[in-house]
Design a protein around this motif. Sequence first.
Motif, PDB file in Angstrom:
ATOM      1  N   HIS A  22       0.833  -1.196   0.000  1.00  0.00           N
ATOM      2  CA  HIS A  22       0.000   0.000   0.000  1.00  0.00           C
ATOM      3  C   HIS A  22       0.868   1.246   0.000  1.00  0.00           C
ATOM      4  O   HIS A  22       1.999   1.244   0.466  1.00  0.00           O
TER       5      HIS A  22
ATOM      6  N   GLU B 146       0.997   4.681   1.923  1.00  0.00           N
ATOM      7  CA  GLU B 146       0.448   5.043   3.225  1.00  0.00           C
ATOM      8  C   GLU B 146      -0.699   6.038   3.050  1.00  0.00           C
ATOM      9  O   GLU B 146      -0.558   7.042   2.346  1.00  0.00           O
TER      10      GLU B 146
ATOM     11  N   LEU C  81       7.353   8.188   4.855  1.00  0.00           N
ATOM     12  CA  LEU C  81       6.983   7.326   5.977  1.00  0.00           C
ATOM     13  C   LEU C  81       8.281   6.913   6.654  1.00  0.00           C
ATOM     14  O   LEU C  81       9.176   6.360   5.993  1.00  0.00           O
TER      15      LEU C  81
ATOM     16  N   HIS D 210       4.701  -0.152   0.261  1.00  0.00           N
ATOM     17  CA  HIS D 210       5.333  -0.969   1.288  1.00  0.00           C
ATOM     18  C   HIS D 210       4.305  -1.913   1.905  1.00  0.00           C
ATOM     19  O   HIS D 210       3.098  -1.743   1.740  1.00  0.00           O
TER      20      HIS D 210
END
Length: 337
Positions: A151, A153, A164, A298
């Motif tokens: 996904h 974030e 992130l 990630h």
Amino acid sequence: MTTAWPRYELSDADVAALTSIVDTVRATPYADPRQPDFYDRNRFAVRQLPAGLWEFLDDFRHSEPAAGCTVHGFPVDDRLVGPTPTHWDAEQSEAHVTEIEVFLALCGMALGEPFTWETLQGGRLVQNIVPIPGDEARQNGHGSEALLEFHTEDAFHPSRCDYLLLFGVRNEDKVATTVASVRELALNPADVEMLTQRRYHILPDDEHIRQLTLRQPDHPALKLVERMRDAPEPVAVLFGDPARPYLRIDLPFMRCVGNDPVAQRALDALHTQLLANQDDVVVERGTLLIVDNYQAVHGRRSFRARYDGTDRWLKKLTVSRNLRASTEFPRGSRVLV
Ligand SMILES: NC(=[NH2+])NCCC[C@H](N)C(=O)O
Ligand SMILES: O=C(O)CCC(=O)C(=O)O
Ligand SMILES: [Fe+2]
């Protein structure tokens, strides 16, 4: 890793300088990096970061050399952080944990403006990623048995983070974070064409609704995310410069607009490519992983949690390059809806 990412090793002198800055900040009245005012009151401390570290972070932000980078060697004493909590809200307040959070916060301030959401972890800016009993199968930061799928974030949100940051407090089992870059992909032009059109809905992931529903069902932020779930705007997955596109994707929480098998096939092709080009990054104790949330997706490998105080424990911070673009929000707010 298939990709050689920029990597910075803190020197002994860097660690000594950082320790001194952390002590200075900890002595001010605004010493808690979970609170928004930390970031407004301690701007002086960013100017004192070791030059090598500051230049490394500044280059990552400015040149966009890779989808991620790592900083190694911030000292973490396993005996001083306390047991891994079994809920994001249940940790002991150890001073050493705050020192770690200050380091994470200062790195975030070198990259942009740290912020968070009203809907997650009570609006605290530095968050805990720990396995929670009962969440084993969930697609959230607190799952374990289930693979956490790729996904972006907070992909559903126009004000999602640029960066992130994940810092390893404890990761004895070396459970890997998975990362895949949009730069590595070989997609056919017809799929690219589909993915650059507004043919997709990305819904808020469950945590944005579940946490407030359980704890503060009357919170006004809940109404806003529920609206984003029930009436999402159509969005494109690939955007920006066609020669160097960015991406926005959250496979477990997205659908094609209408019944669109061609758009779905393009999404599947992208997913296949991301899987074929993924890297495992173990965010070990003392390691900071920075993911460029526009260039990379990630996730996390599955693992078996013990809930005995020794489980994997990461600290998470999200950073925007431009909070002013979030115009609906009160100026200066770091806790968005
Ligand atoms: N596919 C996803 N977006 N998964 C959830 C990501 C993490 C989630 N926002 C959390 O706070 O736990
Ligand atoms: O646990 C990880 O390595 C990643 C967790 C994650 O993606 C998240 O909490 O958003
Ligand atoms: Fe995530």
